[in-house]
Design an enzyme around this catalytic site. Structure first.
Site, short mmCIF file in Angstrom:
data_model
loop_
_atom_site.label_atom_id
_atom_site.label_comp_id
_atom_site.label_asym_id
_atom_site.label_seq_id
_atom_site.Cartn_x
_atom_site.Cartn_y
_atom_site.Cartn_z
N GLN A 169 47.15 38.16 77.95
CA GLN A 169 47.24 37.46 79.24
C GLN A 169 46.08 37.87 80.14
OE1 GLN A 169 51.04 37.59 81.18
NE2 GLN A 169 50.38 36.18 82.75
N PHE A 170 45.00 37.11 80.05
CA PHE A 170 43.80 37.42 80.83
C PHE A 170 44.06 37.33 82.32
CE2 PHE A 170 43.52 32.84 80.64
CZ PHE A 170 42.90 32.47 81.83
N THR A 171 45.09 36.61 82.75
CA THR A 171 45.36 36.44 84.18
C THR A 171 45.79 37.74 84.85
OG1 THR A 171 47.64 35.71 83.80
CG2 THR A 171 45.93 34.00 83.93
#
Length: 152
Positions: A78-80
């Protein structure tokens, strides 16, 4: 690396209508990777995850690890988690690792977690539009950051 760890009674990941990973009791781990992460970050965080005592013992106290309860893990990229929201209303993800770096790191960590747990870690699909279903148990949600070890 940044991680959001949720103790769950069940969790699953679906991509394009197909389940890619599902667990009953265990941990749902959302992981964000940045370019400065190293194998040392993987090792530190993985050890923390498998030894974190956040499952209830016979007295209802959080005294057991995922290993102690024979739990499972769903591991999701999850790059966010590296969203910067200081300016304006649209988050910037400039600190998130680029896919050519982050994907191999994600895969190395998943393999290391499987080795430590002695069982396969369930996965999402790196970079895909994933639908995550979970039943948070407690609720228990913990955040960790390998760049801020003194506070975790």
């Amino acid at each position: 690396m940044r991680a959001v760890i949720q103790r769950v009674s069940q969790a699953s990941c679906t991509v394009g209508g197909e389940v890619t990973g599902a667990i009953e009791q265990g941990l749902l781990v959302l992981i964000g990777i940045e370019e400065s992460d190293t194998m040392a970050d993987i090792e530190w965080l993985a050890q923390k995850l498998v030894n974190l005592r956040i499952f209830s013992d016979e007295q209802g106290l959080m005294n057991k690890s995922i290993q102690d309860v024979n739990g499972n893990m769903l591991f999701i990229s999850q790059f966010t988690l590296f969203a910067q929201t200081k300016k304006g209303n649209r988050p910037s993800f400039i600190r998130a690792g680029k896919p050519d770096f982050a994907k191999p790191m994600y895969e190395k960590m998943a393999a290391y977690l499987s080795q430590l747990l002695g069982k396969e870690v369930q996965l999402g699909i790196f970079g895909a539009d994933m639908k995550i279903d979970l039943r948070n148990d407690g609720p228990v949600t913990i955040m960790m950051n390998t760049k801020d070890k003194d506070n975790y």
